[in-house]
Design a protein around this motif. Structure first.
Motif, PDB file in Angstrom:
ATOM      1  N   ASP A  52     -69.866   5.251-101.591  1.00 27.42           N
ATOM      2  CA  ASP A  52     -70.422   3.920-101.374  1.00 27.42           C
ATOM      3  C   ASP A  52     -70.689   3.728 -99.893  1.00 27.42           C
ATOM      4  O   ASP A  52     -69.927   4.173 -99.047  1.00 27.42           O
ATOM      5  CB  ASP A  52     -69.440   2.833-101.816  1.00 27.42           C
ATOM      6  CG  ASP A  52     -69.272   2.759-103.328  1.00 27.42           C
ATOM      7  OD1 ASP A  52     -70.120   3.287-104.041  1.00 27.42           O
ATOM      8  OD2 ASP A  52     -68.282   2.151-103.768  1.00 27.42           O
ATOM      9  N   THR A 110     -63.117   1.102-101.894  1.00 21.97           N
ATOM     10  CA  THR A 110     -63.773   0.897-103.181  1.00 21.97           C
ATOM     11  C   THR A 110     -63.651   2.176-103.998  1.00 21.97           C
ATOM     12  O   THR A 110     -63.205   3.205-103.496  1.00 21.97           O
ATOM     13  CB  THR A 110     -65.267   0.566-102.992  1.00 21.97           C
ATOM     14  OG1 THR A 110     -65.909   1.701-102.403  1.00 21.97           O
ATOM     15  CG2 THR A 110     -65.466  -0.656-102.119  1.00 21.97           C
ATOM     16  N   ASN A 116     -63.249  -1.126 -97.161  1.00 26.08           N
ATOM     17  CA  ASN A 116     -63.473  -2.541 -96.917  1.00 26.08           C
ATOM     18  C   ASN A 116     -62.758  -2.992 -95.657  1.00 26.08           C
ATOM     19  O   ASN A 116     -63.257  -3.800 -94.895  1.00 26.08           O
ATOM     20  CB  ASN A 116     -62.998  -3.381 -98.107  1.00 26.08           C
ATOM     21  CG  ASN A 116     -63.880  -3.239 -99.321  1.00 26.08           C
ATOM     22  OD1 ASN A 116     -65.088  -3.072 -99.209  1.00 26.08           O
ATOM     23  ND2 ASN A 116     -63.280  -3.304-100.497  1.00 26.08           N
TER      24      ASN A 116
END
Length: 119
Positions: A52, A110, A116
């Motif tokens: 991601d 994630t 994050n």
């Protein structure tokens, strides 16, 4: 007459069951000896997971030693000895300053590996 019907029905049921069993066994034996199916392929290396590059729902917390920084990718060795790759981008909350190799870090990541937050 009743005895004859019972005998006939019994023989008929036995013949049907016998035929079904024979067909099932022949089918099972044919599928085992069939050489038309290729042998299963053994993967030498798992396919690389696409990471991601944007924040998303938290999947897990990773704690351990920062072993390597390769651009935006951080490699962390957790306390169990597993290496975890994290993508650290502009949206990552950096708590307690910038990190360098050898630091102990804790990151919320994630499912795809985006950090994050990292502290």
């Amino acid at each position: 007459m009743k005895k004859k019907k019972k005998k006939t029905i019994g023989i008929l049921c036995l013949a049907v069951i016998s035929g079904c069993l024979t067909a099932h066994l022949a089918d099972a034996a044919g599928s085992k000896s069939s050489k038309s199916a290729p042998p299963p392929q053994v993967a030498s290396k798992p396919a690389p997971m696409k990471m991601d590059t944007k924040p998303g729902p938290a999947f897990q917390m990773v704690e351990g030693k920062l072993n390597k920084i390769d651009g935006d990718i951080y490699v962390v060795e957790d306390y169990n000895g597993n290496e975890v790759r994290l993508y650290v981008g502009k949206e990552t909350k950096r708590l307690r300053g910038n990190k360098k190799v050898g630091d102990t870090v804790r990151a919320e990541i994630t499912r795809g590996g985006f950090a994050n937050s990292i502290q």
